[in-house]
Design an enzyme around this catalytic site. Structure first.
Site, mmCIF file in Angstrom:
data_model
loop_
_atom_site.group_PDB
_atom_site.id
_atom_site.type_symbol
_atom_site.label_atom_id
_atom_site.label_comp_id
_atom_site.label_asym_id
_atom_site.label_seq_id
_atom_site.Cartn_x
_atom_site.Cartn_y
_atom_site.Cartn_z
ATOM 1 N N ASN A 23 -6.658 -4.065 6.230
ATOM 2 C CA ASN A 23 -6.357 -2.997 5.276
ATOM 3 C C ASN A 23 -7.447 -2.976 4.208
ATOM 4 O O ASN A 23 -7.771 -4.006 3.631
ATOM 5 C CB ASN A 23 -4.986 -3.247 4.625
ATOM 6 C CG ASN A 23 -4.605 -2.139 3.659
ATOM 7 O OD1 ASN A 23 -5.224 -1.971 2.617
ATOM 8 N ND2 ASN A 23 -3.577 -1.384 4.001
ATOM 9 N N SER A 45 -3.720 1.773 7.276
ATOM 10 C CA SER A 45 -3.553 2.484 6.022
ATOM 11 C C SER A 45 -2.067 2.454 5.694
ATOM 12 O O SER A 45 -1.246 2.840 6.535
ATOM 13 C CB SER A 45 -4.055 3.923 6.162
ATOM 14 O OG SER A 45 -4.117 4.533 4.898
ATOM 15 N N GLU A 46 -1.717 1.971 4.482
ATOM 16 C CA GLU A 46 -0.304 1.673 4.245
ATOM 17 C C GLU A 46 0.575 2.917 4.145
ATOM 18 O O GLU A 46 1.790 2.800 4.129
ATOM 19 C CB GLU A 46 -0.132 0.769 3.022
ATOM 20 C CG GLU A 46 -0.518 1.378 1.688
ATOM 21 C CD GLU A 46 -1.947 1.001 1.289
ATOM 22 O OE1 GLU A 46 -2.767 0.748 2.188
ATOM 23 O OE2 GLU A 46 -2.225 0.980 0.070
ATOM 24 N N ASN A 47 -0.034 4.089 4.114
ATOM 25 C CA ASN A 47 0.795 5.296 4.172
ATOM 26 C C ASN A 47 1.219 5.629 5.601
ATOM 27 O O ASN A 47 1.820 6.673 5.831
ATOM 28 C CB ASN A 47 0.088 6.488 3.518
ATOM 29 C CG ASN A 47 -1.262 6.770 4.124
ATOM 30 O OD1 ASN A 47 -1.963 5.858 4.554
ATOM 31 N ND2 ASN A 47 -1.632 8.022 4.182
ATOM 32 N N SER A 87 5.315 0.364 8.113
ATOM 33 C CA SER A 87 4.021 0.001 7.559
ATOM 34 C C SER A 87 4.119 -1.265 6.704
ATOM 35 O O SER A 87 3.336 -2.200 6.849
ATOM 36 C CB SER A 87 3.493 1.164 6.720
ATOM 37 O OG SER A 87 2.238 0.853 6.176
#
Lengths: 207, 101
Positions: A23, A45-47, A87
């Site tokens: 990340n 991507s944490e979204n 996520s």
């Protein structure tokens, strides 16, 4: 000469190994993707995306396809999408090998402050708190000093913490430092920068 | 604070909202939703925590036209549907030049 943003990103890319899920935070860490070369790195991507591709060509931007910093991006053949619960499940569950994040302050004990300055507008803390608590290795990339010339590498952080004792390695414009149980250890100096330059620019204890 | 296997964690109560408002790509007329790419994000968890969930969608399709295996959020969580007109804006347009490819 201290490293510029791109040289710092290139140095951070050396931290990544073939096969890693990684990340990248907002700012200089985003540039790291430009320097991974032939290494097989899957960006998270944490979204809600694994397998983040490069920025789109002009005219091919998709409003529904953005990274955690709200920048337009593209997908790859390996890409998957998922919701925030999945996520953060993979982040907190230790499935993500490494995170490269920006920082406002790092302490000699590896405390990280990178989410807010009291009194300033905070858009959101993003995924940083979960990332530093969950991923295998945390690398912080930031300038060694702030715009007033004060050290951002401190004995104790002054800003609200993102995580305690979470940083493994700091890459600054002056060089590379590791957080050890005794204090900070200089691993590498930027070209033309000496150990003394780093020690003089650092408030924290260097061993 | 709660200790699990020798590590301290903050245990927080789950969020129950009176109303949740989410945006999806497609719905069928029973409220089953599909999101598109990273626009899924926290929409499903947000929808699930609402006592009443209103979903704004780009298209409402008849039941049976979405493969049940492809539904991201079952209609049990969705109480109202609004088909909106969408001008889809981009907050931060980042592109690369063709010759770099």
């Amino acid at each position: 000469m201290p490293w510029d943003r791109n040289q710092m990103a290139a140095r951070a890319a050396e931290e990544l190994e073939d096969g890693m899920y990684v990340n990248l935070g907002i700012g200089i860490p985003t540039l790291v993707a430009n320097y991974v070369g032939d290494k097989d790195i899957t960006l998270q991507s944490e979204n809600g995306m694994l397998g983040m591709g490069p920025f789109p060509f002009e005219g091919e931007e998709d409003p529904d396809l953005i990274n955690a910093g709200k920048q337009t991006i593209t997908e790859l053949s390996r890409t998957s999408y998922f919701d925030s619960a999945t996520s953060f499940g993979m982040i907190r569950g230790g499935k993500v090998a490494a995170a490269v994040l920006g920082g406002m302050e790092v302490s000699e004990k590896g405390d990280l402050a990178n989410w807010m300055i009291p009194g300033k507008l905070v858009k959101g803390m993003g995924g940083a708190m979960d990332l530093v608590a969950g991923v295998g290795r945390v690398v912080v990339v930031m300038d060694h000093t702030n715009k007033h010339g004060d050290s951002k590498v401190l004995k104790e952080c002054t800003l609200p913490l993102t995580g305690k004792g979470v940083v493994d390695r700091i890459i600054t414009n002056l060089g590379v430092l590791d957080v050890t149980h005794k204090g900070l250890h200089i691993v590498e100096c930027a070209d033309g920068v000496t150990r003394e330059d780093i020690i003089n620019a650092t408030e924290a204890k260097i061993v | 604070m709660k200790n699990f296997k020798g590590k301290e964690f903050i245990l927080e109560e789950g969020i129950f909202a009176d109303l949740s408002i989410v945006k999806a790509w497609k719905a069928d007329d029973t409220g089953n939703l599909i999101f598109r790419k990273t626009a899924r994000n926290f929409n499903p968890p947000a929808a699930m925590c609402g006592k009443i969930c209103v979903a704004e969608v780009e298209e409402i399709v008849p039941r049976g036209s979405i493969d049940p295996d492809n539904i991201h959020l079952p209609g049990i969580y969705v109480h109202r549907l609004i088909q909106g007109e969408h001008e889809k804006r981009i907050e931060q347009r980042t592109v690369r030049k063709r010759e770099e490819a």
